[in-house]
Design a protein around this motif. Structure first.
Motif, PDB file in Angstrom:
ATOM      1  N   ALA A  14      16.458 -16.922   8.260  1.00  0.00           N
ATOM      2  CA  ALA A  14      17.297 -15.725   8.478  1.00  0.00           C
ATOM      3  C   ALA A  14      17.622 -15.598   9.973  1.00  0.00           C
ATOM      4  N   ASP A  15      18.549 -14.710  10.287  1.00  0.00           N
ATOM      5  CA  ASP A  15      18.889 -14.430  11.686  1.00  0.00           C
ATOM      6  C   ASP A  15      17.793 -13.525  12.256  1.00  0.00           C
ATOM      7  N   PHE A  16      16.971 -14.080  13.151  1.00  0.00           N
ATOM      8  CA  PHE A  16      15.831 -13.319  13.679  1.00  0.00           C
ATOM      9  C   PHE A  16      16.272 -12.093  14.496  1.00  0.00           C
ATOM     10  N   ALA A  17      17.513 -12.095  14.956  1.00  0.00           N
ATOM     11  CA  ALA A  17      17.991 -10.940  15.713  1.00  0.00           C
ATOM     12  C   ALA A  17      18.346  -9.777  14.785  1.00  0.00           C
ATOM     13  N   ASP A  18      18.319 -10.059  13.491  1.00  0.00           N
ATOM     14  CA  ASP A  18      18.759  -9.072  12.508  1.00  0.00           C
ATOM     15  C   ASP A  18      17.781  -9.078  11.323  1.00  0.00           C
ATOM     16  N   GLY A 205      12.907 -27.657   1.051  1.00  0.00           N
ATOM     17  CA  GLY A 205      14.035 -28.437   0.552  1.00  0.00           C
ATOM     18  C   GLY A 205      14.552 -28.022  -0.810  1.00  0.00           C
ATOM     19  N   LEU A 206      14.179 -26.802  -1.249  1.00  0.00           N
ATOM     20  CA  LEU A 206      14.652 -26.339  -2.573  1.00  0.00           C
ATOM     21  C   LEU A 206      16.034 -25.703  -2.445  1.00  0.00           C
ATOM     22  N   GLY A 207      16.864 -25.989  -3.413  1.00  0.00           N
ATOM     23  CA  GLY A 207      18.224 -25.437  -3.437  1.00  0.00           C
ATOM     24  C   GLY A 207      18.897 -25.912  -4.706  1.00  0.00           C
ATOM     25  N   PRO A 208      20.203 -25.648  -4.842  1.00  0.00           N
ATOM     26  CA  PRO A 208      20.911 -26.037  -6.073  1.00  0.00           C
ATOM     27  C   PRO A 208      20.759 -27.513  -6.434  1.00  0.00           C
ATOM     28  N   GLY A 209      20.645 -28.379  -5.454  1.00  0.00           N
ATOM     29  CA  GLY A 209      20.559 -29.812  -5.741  1.00  0.00           C
ATOM     30  C   GLY A 209      19.178 -30.303  -6.143  1.00  0.00           C
ATOM     31  N   THR A 210      18.149 -29.521  -5.934  1.00  0.00           N
ATOM     32  CA  THR A 210      16.783 -29.996  -6.199  1.00  0.00           C
ATOM     33  C   THR A 210      16.009 -29.108  -7.174  1.00  0.00           C
ATOM     34  N   ILE A 211      16.546 -27.944  -7.491  1.00  0.00           N
ATOM     35  CA  ILE A 211      15.784 -26.980  -8.298  1.00  0.00           C
ATOM     36  C   ILE A 211      15.449 -27.512  -9.686  1.00  0.00           C
ATOM     37  N   ASP A 212      16.374 -28.273 -10.296  1.00  0.00           N
ATOM     38  CA  ASP A 212      16.097 -28.731 -11.666  1.00  0.00           C
ATOM     39  C   ASP A 212      14.853 -29.606 -11.726  1.00  0.00           C
ATOM     40  N   VAL A 221       7.448 -20.333  -8.969  1.00  0.00           N
ATOM     41  CA  VAL A 221       7.708 -19.521  -7.768  1.00  0.00           C
ATOM     42  C   VAL A 221       8.456 -20.423  -6.782  1.00  0.00           C
ATOM     43  N   ILE A 222       9.690 -20.041  -6.503  1.00  0.00           N
ATOM     44  CA  ILE A 222      10.567 -20.932  -5.738  1.00  0.00           C
ATOM     45  C   ILE A 222      10.872 -20.341  -4.369  1.00  0.00           C
ATOM     46  N   VAL A 223      10.487 -21.087  -3.348  1.00  0.00           N
ATOM     47  CA  VAL A 223      10.818 -20.691  -1.975  1.00  0.00           C
ATOM     48  C   VAL A 223      12.076 -21.460  -1.574  1.00  0.00           C
ATOM     49  N   ALA A 224      13.024 -20.754  -0.973  1.00  0.00           N
ATOM     50  CA  ALA A 224      14.216 -21.448  -0.473  1.00  0.00           C
ATOM     51  C   ALA A 224      14.681 -20.729   0.779  1.00  0.00           C
ATOM     52  N   GLY A 225      14.788 -21.465   1.858  1.00  0.00           N
ATOM     53  CA  GLY A 225      15.194 -20.871   3.135  1.00  0.00           C
ATOM     54  C   GLY A 225      16.650 -21.131   3.418  1.00  0.00           C
ATOM     55  N   SER A 226      16.967 -22.350   3.875  1.00  0.00           N
ATOM     56  CA  SER A 226      18.345 -22.626   4.273  1.00  0.00           C
ATOM     57  C   SER A 226      19.308 -22.520   3.101  1.00  0.00           C
ATOM     58  N   ALA A 227      18.859 -22.854   1.876  1.00  0.00           N
ATOM     59  CA  ALA A 227      19.776 -22.787   0.731  1.00  0.00           C
ATOM     60  C   ALA A 227      20.225 -21.346   0.472  1.00  0.00           C
ATOM     61  N   VAL A 228      19.350 -20.368   0.744  1.00  0.00           N
ATOM     62  CA  VAL A 228      19.722 -18.960   0.513  1.00  0.00           C
ATOM     63  C   VAL A 228      20.429 -18.392   1.749  1.00  0.00           C
ATOM     64  N   PHE A 229      19.781 -18.515   2.910  1.00  0.00           N
ATOM     65  CA  PHE A 229      20.354 -17.866   4.095  1.00  0.00           C
ATOM     66  C   PHE A 229      21.582 -18.593   4.640  1.00  0.00           C
ATOM     67  N   ALA A 231      23.854 -19.819   2.589  1.00  0.00           N
ATOM     68  CA  ALA A 231      24.887 -19.791   1.535  1.00  0.00           C
ATOM     69  C   ALA A 231      25.954 -18.747   1.828  1.00  0.00           C
ATOM     70  N   LYS A 232      27.166 -19.032   1.366  1.00  0.00           N
ATOM     71  CA  LYS A 232      28.259 -18.048   1.462  1.00  0.00           C
ATOM     72  C   LYS A 232      27.900 -16.868   0.598  1.00  0.00           C
ATOM     73  N   ASP A 233      27.332 -17.170  -0.587  1.00  0.00           N
ATOM     74  CA  ASP A 233      26.981 -16.117  -1.526  1.00  0.00           C
ATOM     75  C   ASP A 233      25.502 -16.268  -1.922  1.00  0.00           C
TER      76      ASP A 233
END
Ligand SMILES: O=C(CO)[C@@H](O)[C@H](O)COP(=O)(O)O
Length: 252
Positions: A14-18, A205-212, A221-229, A231-233
């Motif tokens: 996430a944006d640490f300034a926000d 490294g979890l996201g749409p390409g690896t979740i399956d 329990v799924i942790v996802a950092g860059s895939a969520v933050f 994302a456009k949506d």
């Protein structure tokens, strides 16, 4: 019954300034938990933040109404002395204190903020201690650690000594945005086969390409950092992750 799907975005991306606003927004976008990465520059080669920041962001997110509920702060303690910070993190608003097996078996004597020494603590004693402070307890393993080190703990007859969740790292801990290590999934499969009700978290490294792959192995329990933050949506990504886990658990 298979445990429910829990999506826990890692605020490391996430944006640490926000950060406060990012936390409350992510919960509104459909996240169940927030995954809060605590790094000490010793256990992992990176530094993040400590209790004062957790106190501040906690005030932006409602406390969970029940155990494992929405708004759970899932604190992933990538620190060399996990016992030392249990009380401080409880005070700061942590709900689930997830320490590393490797740190607990190696932790050396150290002064805690209360002035008591942090004697070598076994994972079992540490889980009991975390429960005694009123938090859920998680135990994490790095890629080099096999899943069987956790069997005795998971099978413990005393609920105070049993982890509420295990975390199988799918990257080397320390940084967001790394490549998913599918080589770790046999550990998830092994744990799921032995323990159909266990909460099994995967992180890295979890996201749409690896979740399956992760969901098919049995992670819930799924942790996802860059895939969520990144994302456009983000809400679309959160839903997609949840659907993959729910689809798999329907098959169990
Ligand atoms: O604990 C860690 C890294 O050590 C993770 O929680 C990362 O923050 C996950 O980030 P992505 O791989 O999803 O970008």
């Amino acid at each position: 019954m298979a445990p429910k799907a829990i999506i826990a975005p890692s605020i490391l991306s996430a944006d640490f300034a926000d950060l406060g606003a990012a936390c409350s927004r992510t919960i509104k976008q459909g996240a169940d938990w927030l995954h809060v990465d605590i790094m000490d520059g010793h256990f992992v080669p990176n530094l993040t933040f400590g209790p004062p920041v957790v106190v501040k962001i906690r005030s932006h997110v409602e406390k969970p109404a029940e155990s494992f509920g929405k708004g759970t702060f899932d604190c992933h303690m990538m620190i060399a002395e996990p016992k030392k910070w249990v009380k401080e993190f409880k005070k700061a608003g942590c709900d689930l204190y997830c320490f590393h097996y490797e740190a607990a078996i190696n932790s050396s004597a150290a002064e805690s903020p209360e002035g008591k020494s942090d004697e070598k603590t076994s994972p079992r004693e540490l889980i009991r201690y975390i429960h005694d402070q009123g938090m859920l307890a998680g135990i994490a393993i790095k890629p080099a650690t096999p899943a069987n080190v956790l069997f005795d703990l998971i099978e413990s007859e005393d609920p105070k000594e049993k982890p509420d969740m295990v975390l199988v790292m799918t990257v080397e801990p320390g940084f967001g945005g790394q490549q998913f290590m599918a080589s770790e999934l046999p550990k998830v499969e092994e744990l799921r086969k032995r323990y159909p009700d266990l909460n099994i978290e995967v992180d890295g490294g979890l996201g749409p390409g690896t979740i399956d792959q992760a969901a098919d192995a049995g992670a819930n329990v799924i942790v996802a950092g860059s895939a969520v933050f990144g994302a456009k949506d983000p809400s679309e990504v959160i839903s997609l992750l949840r659907e993959a886990v729910e689809k798999r658990s329907g098959k169990l």
